[in-house]
Motif scaffolding. Sequence first.
Motif, mmCIF file in Angstrom:
data_model
loop_
_atom_site.group_PDB
_atom_site.id
_atom_site.type_symbol
_atom_site.label_atom_id
_atom_site.label_comp_id
_atom_site.label_asym_id
_atom_site.label_seq_id
_atom_site.Cartn_x
_atom_site.Cartn_y
_atom_site.Cartn_z
ATOM 1 N N PRO A 21 0.813 -1.217 0.000
ATOM 2 C CA PRO A 21 0.000 0.000 0.000
ATOM 3 C C PRO A 21 0.852 1.275 0.000
ATOM 4 O O PRO A 21 0.473 2.279 -0.607
ATOM 5 C CB PRO A 21 -0.831 -0.115 1.292
ATOM 6 C CG PRO A 21 -0.831 -1.559 1.626
ATOM 7 C CD PRO A 21 0.478 -2.077 1.155
ATOM 8 N N LEU A 22 2.003 1.227 0.686
ATOM 9 C CA LEU A 22 2.900 2.381 0.683
ATOM 10 C C LEU A 22 3.428 2.639 -0.721
ATOM 11 O O LEU A 22 3.485 3.801 -1.172
ATOM 12 C CB LEU A 22 4.060 2.145 1.649
ATOM 13 C CG LEU A 22 5.135 3.249 1.692
ATOM 14 C CD1 LEU A 22 4.526 4.580 2.101
ATOM 15 C CD2 LEU A 22 6.272 2.841 2.625
ATOM 16 N N ALA A 23 3.798 1.578 -1.418
ATOM 17 C CA ALA A 23 4.282 1.734 -2.796
ATOM 18 C C ALA A 23 3.191 2.320 -3.696
ATOM 19 O O ALA A 23 3.452 3.205 -4.516
ATOM 20 C CB ALA A 23 4.758 0.391 -3.341
ATOM 21 N N ALA A 24 1.960 1.835 -3.527
ATOM 22 C CA ALA A 24 0.845 2.355 -4.325
ATOM 23 C C ALA A 24 0.578 3.824 -3.992
ATOM 24 O O ALA A 24 0.319 4.642 -4.883
ATOM 25 C CB ALA A 24 -0.408 1.514 -4.082
ATOM 26 N N TRP A 25 0.632 4.157 -2.710
ATOM 27 C CA TRP A 25 0.399 5.541 -2.273
ATOM 28 C C TRP A 25 1.443 6.471 -2.852
ATOM 29 O O TRP A 25 1.126 7.569 -3.334
ATOM 30 C CB TRP A 25 0.418 5.584 -0.748
ATOM 31 C CG TRP A 25 -0.013 6.891 -0.152
ATOM 32 C CD1 TRP A 25 -1.282 7.250 0.223
ATOM 33 C CD2 TRP A 25 0.823 8.003 0.169
ATOM 34 N NE1 TRP A 25 -1.278 8.531 0.747
ATOM 35 C CE2 TRP A 25 0.000 9.013 0.723
ATOM 36 C CE3 TRP A 25 2.183 8.246 0.035
ATOM 37 C CZ2 TRP A 25 0.493 10.242 1.139
ATOM 38 C CZ3 TRP A 25 2.691 9.476 0.450
ATOM 39 C CH2 TRP A 25 1.849 10.452 0.999
ATOM 40 N N LEU A 26 2.708 6.045 -2.840
ATOM 41 C CA LEU A 26 3.766 6.871 -3.433
ATOM 42 C C LEU A 26 3.586 7.012 -4.936
ATOM 43 O O LEU A 26 3.906 8.055 -5.516
ATOM 44 C CB LEU A 26 5.135 6.265 -3.113
ATOM 45 C CG LEU A 26 5.579 6.377 -1.651
ATOM 46 C CD1 LEU A 26 6.864 5.583 -1.425
ATOM 47 C CD2 LEU A 26 5.772 7.832 -1.265
ATOM 48 N N GLY A 27 3.060 5.966 -5.564
ATOM 49 C CA GLY A 27 2.791 6.061 -6.989
ATOM 50 C C GLY A 27 1.726 7.093 -7.317
ATOM 51 O O GLY A 27 1.799 7.778 -8.337
ATOM 52 N N VAL A 28 0.731 7.227 -6.425
ATOM 53 C CA VAL A 28 -0.349 8.190 -6.636
ATOM 54 C C VAL A 28 0.064 9.604 -6.238
ATOM 55 O O VAL A 28 -0.124 10.571 -6.980
ATOM 56 C CB VAL A 28 -1.616 7.764 -5.860
ATOM 57 C CG1 VAL A 28 -2.688 8.851 -5.927
ATOM 58 C CG2 VAL A 28 -2.154 6.448 -6.398
ATOM 59 N N PHE A 29 0.652 9.726 -5.035
ATOM 60 C CA PHE A 29 0.915 11.048 -4.474
ATOM 61 C C PHE A 29 2.375 11.500 -4.568
ATOM 62 O O PHE A 29 2.660 12.678 -4.331
ATOM 63 C CB PHE A 29 0.469 11.080 -3.005
ATOM 64 C CG PHE A 29 -1.001 10.935 -2.816
ATOM 65 C CD1 PHE A 29 -1.866 11.971 -3.134
ATOM 66 C CD2 PHE A 29 -1.543 9.756 -2.326
ATOM 67 C CE1 PHE A 29 -3.233 11.839 -2.965
ATOM 68 C CE2 PHE A 29 -2.911 9.612 -2.155
ATOM 69 C CZ PHE A 29 -3.754 10.654 -2.474
ATOM 70 N N GLY A 30 3.265 10.580 -4.886
ATOM 71 C CA GLY A 30 4.676 10.942 -4.961
ATOM 72 C C GLY A 30 4.974 12.126 -5.870
ATOM 73 O O GLY A 30 5.688 13.059 -5.471
ATOM 74 N N PRO A 31 4.429 12.146 -7.100
ATOM 75 C CA PRO A 31 4.736 13.269 -7.992
ATOM 76 C C PRO A 31 4.356 14.633 -7.433
ATOM 77 O O PRO A 31 5.064 15.621 -7.652
ATOM 78 C CB PRO A 31 3.917 12.931 -9.252
ATOM 79 C CG PRO A 31 3.792 11.449 -9.231
ATOM 80 C CD PRO A 31 3.664 11.086 -7.776
ATOM 81 N N GLN A 32 3.240 14.722 -6.692
ATOM 82 C CA GLN A 32 2.835 16.016 -6.176
ATOM 83 C C GLN A 32 3.605 16.425 -4.927
ATOM 84 O O GLN A 32 3.468 17.556 -4.453
ATOM 85 C CB GLN A 32 1.334 16.063 -5.916
ATOM 86 C CG GLN A 32 0.837 15.299 -4.723
ATOM 87 C CD GLN A 32 -0.677 15.362 -4.611
ATOM 88 O OE1 GLN A 32 -1.394 14.896 -5.499
ATOM 89 N NE2 GLN A 32 -1.173 15.938 -3.532
ATOM 90 N N LEU A 33 4.425 15.508 -4.407
ATOM 91 C CA LEU A 33 5.268 15.846 -3.266
ATOM 92 C C LEU A 33 6.650 16.340 -3.701
ATOM 93 O O LEU A 33 7.436 16.780 -2.864
ATOM 94 C CB LEU A 33 5.423 14.627 -2.351
ATOM 95 C CG LEU A 33 4.139 14.131 -1.687
ATOM 96 C CD1 LEU A 33 4.413 12.881 -0.859
ATOM 97 C CD2 LEU A 33 3.518 15.214 -0.814
#
Length: 313
Positions: free
Chosen positions: A75-87
Motif C-alpha cells: 500500500p505504501l508503494a501504491a500511495w507513493l505512486g499516486v501522491f509521490g509526484p505532487q510531493l
Amino acid sequence: MEVEGSPWRRGRLLAFIAVLLAVVIGLHGLVPNRWGNLGSLVATFLPWLVLAVPVLILAAVLRRSALAALLALTPLAAWLGVFGPQLMPVEPAAYDLTVVQHNVADDNHDVEGTVEILLAEDPDIVALEELTSENLPRYEAALGQRFEHHTTQGTVGLWSRHPISERTRVDIRPAGIEASWDRCLRAVVQTPEGEVTVYVAHLPSVRLGPRGLAANSRNRSAELLAEAIAEDPAREVLLAGDLNGNLMDPGLAPLTDQVSREEHGFRFTFPSALPVVQLDHVLARGAEVTELKVLPRSGSDHLPVVAYVSLGQ
C-alpha cells in the motif's frame, strides 16, 4: 521444507488485506461512484489510507508473519505512486493575479479578523462564500477600504481591485433544494493583462452516514456548473469556491474536466481545527494556477487559500 506454521505461511489474511488496500489506492479511479457514492468516499480519505501501513506492519510482527510484513509495504508503494509526484519540489513560477478564496462560515463573528488574514496576501481578487444578510454589510465595509469593485449573488461574493464589467447569476440549484438557495455568480474582471471570467460557487454539502456518502445534490450541482462553464465562450476562466470535495472525487469529474489545477503537496482546508480534506479550490481554464497555499485559521470552520494565477496560457 516449509510448514504451515512458518513465517512465510502465516498471516495470509493480513497479506490479502494489504494487497487489497494497495489495489484500492493504486486503482482508486476505477472504484464506482455508486453504493453510497463509494468512489467519492474513497477519494475523500485516499491521502490518509497510508496510515494503515504501520498498523499492518505491527499486526504482521505480532503474527510473526514475514509474508504479511513484506506485503504490508505494497500500500505504501501504491500511495507513493499516486501522491509521490505532487510531493516533489517545484520552482516558483511567474504569475499575474493573486486570488484569495474563503468560505467565511455564516456563524463567523470575527469578520474584521478574517478580512485582515485575507488582505495580508495583497490579493487582486477575493471570493467569499456563506455571506448572509447579517454579515454581508460588515464584509462590504471591511473589504471596501481596499477594493473599489465588488458584486454579490445570494450567499457568494467577489471583490476585485480591477473593474467588473459583467455580473450574472448562475443557476446551479439541483432538484429538491429550496428555491431561495442561491450560490453561484459569474463576473467578468478587466485586468491589465486582459479580460478574465470568474465564477464563485458553493456546492451543496455532503454528509457521511450509514448509507455511505450523501453527495447526490453536490454531484448534480457540479454537473450544472460544468455545463455553464463548458458553454462559456470566455478564453480565460477562473473558478473559486467551496466545492465540497477534493479534485480526485469522481463526483466533481464533470467540473474538473472543464477547469483544473496541478496539485503540489496537500492543501487540506476542512475542518479548520484539524484539516483532513481540501474542499476549497481555485481552478482555471485558459490560465494556470501556478501555486496554491493554505492561509492561517480565521473564525471559520474552513481555512482560506490563496492562488497565484498566470494568464494568457
